[in-house]
Design an enzyme around this catalytic site. Structure first.
Site, PDB file in Angstrom:
ATOM      1  N   TYR A 145      -1.880   0.534   9.851  1.00  9.56           N
ATOM      2  CA  TYR A 145      -0.488   0.879  10.178  1.00  9.56           C
ATOM      3  C   TYR A 145      -0.370   1.401  11.609  1.00  9.56           C
ATOM      4  O   TYR A 145       0.658   1.252  12.242  1.00  9.56           O
ATOM      5  CB  TYR A 145       0.030   1.974   9.235  1.00  9.56           C
ATOM      6  CG  TYR A 145       0.609   1.473   7.950  1.00  9.56           C
ATOM      7  CD1 TYR A 145      -0.162   0.770   7.043  1.00  9.56           C
ATOM      8  CD2 TYR A 145       1.945   1.706   7.629  1.00  9.56           C
ATOM      9  CE1 TYR A 145       0.364   0.328   5.856  1.00  9.56           C
ATOM     10  CE2 TYR A 145       2.481   1.268   6.442  1.00  9.56           C
ATOM     11  CZ  TYR A 145       1.685   0.577   5.554  1.00  9.56           C
ATOM     12  OH  TYR A 145       2.222   0.151   4.376  1.00  9.56           O
ATOM     13  N   LYS A 155     -13.053  -1.582   0.344  1.00  8.33           N
ATOM     14  CA  LYS A 155     -13.480  -2.982   0.397  1.00  8.33           C
ATOM     15  C   LYS A 155     -14.765  -2.979   1.219  1.00  8.33           C
ATOM     16  O   LYS A 155     -14.883  -3.645   2.257  1.00  8.33           O
ATOM     17  CB  LYS A 155     -12.355  -3.824   1.043  1.00  8.33           C
ATOM     18  CG  LYS A 155     -12.544  -5.326   0.970  1.00  8.33           C
ATOM     19  CD  LYS A 155     -12.311  -5.926  -0.410  1.00  8.33           C
ATOM     20  CE  LYS A 155     -12.717  -7.396  -0.408  1.00  8.33           C
ATOM     21  NZ  LYS A 155     -12.777  -7.978  -1.756  1.00  8.33           N
ATOM     22  N   ASP A 181      -9.763  -4.976  -4.884  1.00  7.06           N
ATOM     23  CA  ASP A 181      -9.293  -6.105  -5.708  1.00  7.06           C
ATOM     24  C   ASP A 181      -9.563  -5.836  -7.193  1.00  7.06           C
ATOM     25  O   ASP A 181      -8.733  -6.127  -8.057  1.00  7.06           O
ATOM     26  CB  ASP A 181      -9.904  -7.440  -5.253  1.00  7.06           C
ATOM     27  CG  ASP A 181     -11.403  -7.361  -4.982  1.00  7.06           C
ATOM     28  OD1 ASP A 181     -11.978  -6.251  -4.986  1.00  7.06           O
ATOM     29  OD2 ASP A 181     -12.018  -8.430  -4.763  1.00  7.06           O
ATOM     30  N   ASP A 230      -0.699   1.608  -0.072  1.00  6.78           N
ATOM     31  CA  ASP A 230       0.686   1.122  -0.102  1.00  6.78           C
ATOM     32  C   ASP A 230       0.845   0.104  -1.223  1.00  6.78           C
ATOM     33  O   ASP A 230       1.776   0.177  -2.029  1.00  6.78           O
ATOM     34  CB  ASP A 230       1.029   0.483   1.253  1.00  6.78           C
ATOM     35  CG  ASP A 230       2.427  -0.118   1.246  1.00  6.78           C
ATOM     36  OD1 ASP A 230       3.368   0.584   0.814  1.00  6.78           O
ATOM     37  OD2 ASP A 230       2.571  -1.287   1.653  1.00  6.78           O
ATOM     38  N   ASP A 274       2.570   0.765  -5.341  1.00  2.00           N
ATOM     39  CA  ASP A 274       3.725   0.011  -5.866  1.00  2.00           C
ATOM     40  C   ASP A 274       3.358  -0.589  -7.217  1.00  2.00           C
ATOM     41  O   ASP A 274       4.144  -0.556  -8.163  1.00  2.00           O
ATOM     42  CB  ASP A 274       4.133  -1.122  -4.907  1.00  2.00           C
ATOM     43  CG  ASP A 274       5.328  -0.738  -4.035  1.00  2.00           C
ATOM     44  OD1 ASP A 274       5.547   0.472  -3.838  1.00  2.00           O
ATOM     45  OD2 ASP A 274       6.042  -1.647  -3.560  1.00  2.00           O
TER      46      ASP A 274
HETATM   47  C1  IPM Z   1       6.062   3.117   1.438  1.00  2.00           C
HETATM   48  C2  IPM Z   1       6.810   2.029   2.129  1.00  2.00           C
HETATM   49  C3  IPM Z   1       6.546   2.136   3.622  1.00  2.00           C
HETATM   50  C4  IPM Z   1       5.068   1.952   3.857  1.00  2.00           C
HETATM   51  C5  IPM Z   1       7.359   1.166   4.495  1.00  2.00           C
HETATM   52  C6  IPM Z   1       8.846   1.277   4.233  1.00  2.00           C
HETATM   53  C7  IPM Z   1       7.048   1.327   5.949  1.00  2.00           C
HETATM   54  O1  IPM Z   1       6.464   0.784   1.625  1.00  2.00           O
HETATM   55  O2  IPM Z   1       6.359   4.299   1.692  1.00  2.00           O
HETATM   56  O3  IPM Z   1       5.186   2.806   0.630  1.00  2.00           O
HETATM   57  O4  IPM Z   1       4.595   0.817   3.938  1.00  2.00           O
HETATM   58  O5  IPM Z   1       4.361   2.947   3.926  1.00  2.00           O
HETATM   59 MG    MG Z   2       5.148   0.891   0.004  1.00  2.00          MG
END
Ligand code: IPM
Ligand code: MG
Length: 352
Positions: free
Chosen positions: A142, A189, A221, A245, A249
């Site tokens: 990032y 990884k 993975d 990240d 999710d």
């Molecule tokens: C998160 C989001 C952010 C990230 C984006 C919006 C930049 O997906 O907080 O997980 O990738 O960190």
């Molecule tokens: Mg995210």
């Protein structure tokens, strides 16, 4: 207690869900005799529109000087399909994390007994799931060197980590494991990436300081796979920024709705609390978004930053009660009545 909280509503459904959390916090303040001073500030697309910067200096000052930051969401569709946009709302979020030094992103995933059947996974796979990701938040790909070369035909992003960055994140992971079930999983990884080998070697060298913690090392993975097979086999997981990240999710939907999971981003001095879900632009302004993740983020703020455990418990209890009684927004209501965002907020306040 006197609590100064920076309030960054942001974009999309941010302002609507934040408004419910504010109501709940204000009710807690009355109930437990605290004084909350809210300091609203601009961020995201809203800030670009107003002042041309997704994380203005003025907002940074407010966050720096607050006891905690409560954050809604960032992002606007008008930027998503425009790779050439010079300023993007997400840059505000990254700048905020970096400038406030929020290196550890704490993202729990737990199930609510009343919602188990809302999960995309089978009941027997997820029952008892209670895990926490600690995602490194201010390093890795990032923030590494990125750019174009060969006249724009080649693009690159670089993943860099220092041992110090790994240590401070892993330390939080070990400490959290110690107060939970003493199980820590380092996700990397290391079969391919040099940064992952640094992670693994560093975490291995820290094991002797926490002899009670059992550490496992798993490839990202494989973790992605096991998370949907046996999420309840994990407890604390530590990982770098991009892996975190993606996996958080994935983990966030296990509970049955992404609208439920809170999170915290912490550094040496500052802490920010936000729902895991994003700005959900399709729902913005409709009063339909689930406010519970934001409300539960406020509970985390009371517990972790203010050390006000009873207050946090009161919030969690009333949230559980609303779920049990079906006072929920459309993402959870199924065939039953769907309540509006603001109605859920009002119900929580009335039942506190
Ligand atoms: C998160 C989001 C952010 C990230 C984006 C919006 C930049 O997906 O907080 O997980 O990738 O960190
Ligand atoms: Mg995210």
């Amino acid at each position: 207690m006197k609590l100064t909280i920076a309030l960054l509503a942001g974009d999309g459904i941010g302002p609507e869900v934040i408004a419910q959390a504010v109501k709940v916090c204000d009710a807690i303040a009355v109930k437990f005799n605290h004084q909350i001073i809210w300091k609203p500030a601009l961020t995201g697309a809203a800030a670009i529109d107003a002042v041309g910067d997704p994380y203005p200096d003025e907002t940074h000052e407010i966050c720096l000087n607050a006891d905690a930051v409560l954050f809604g969401a960032i992002g606007h569709p008008k930027y998503d399909n425009d790779p050439s946009a010079k300023v993007r709302p997400e840059q505000g979020l990254l700048k905020m994390r970096k400038k406030l030094g929020l290196f550890a992103n704490i993202r729990p995933t737990f199930t609510f007994p009343s919602l188990i059947d809302n999960s995309p996974l089978k009941r027997e796979r997820i029952e008892g799931t209670d895990l926490v990701f600690l995602r490194e938040l201010t390093g890795g790909i990032y923030f590494g060197e990125k750019g174009r070369k060969d006249g724009g035909e080649t693009a690159f992003d670089t993943c860099t980590y220092t041992r110090e960055e790994v240590i401070r994140l892993a330390k939080k992971g070990f400490e959290l494991a110690m107060v939970r079930t003493k199980k820590l999983c380092c996700v990397d990884k290391a079969n391919v990436m040099e940064t992952s080998r640094l992670w693994r070697e560093t975490v291995q060298s820290m094991e002797k300081d926490y002899p009670e913690v059992t550490v496992s090392y798993e490839f990202v993975d494989a973790v992605a796979m096991r998370l949907v097979q046996w999420p309840n086999s994990y407890d604390v997981l530590i990982t770098e920024n991009l892996f975190g990240d993606i996996l958080t999710d994935e983990a966030s939907v296990i509970s049955g709705s992404m609208g439920l999971m809170p999170s915290a981003s912490v550094g040496e001095k500052n802490a920010l609390y936000e729902p895991i879900h994003g700005s959900y632009p399709q729902a913005a302004g409709k009063d339909i978004a689930n406010p519970l993740a934001t409300v539960l983020s406020a509970a985390m703020m009371f517990e972790d930053t203010f050390k006000l455990t009873e207050e946090a418990k009161a919030i969690r209890n009333v949230v559980n009660k609303s779920l049990e009684q079906g006072i929920v927004t459309e993402d959870l209501s199924g065939k039953n009545k769907a309540y509006k965002t603001s109605e859920v907020g009002n119900w929580l306040v009335a039942n506190l």
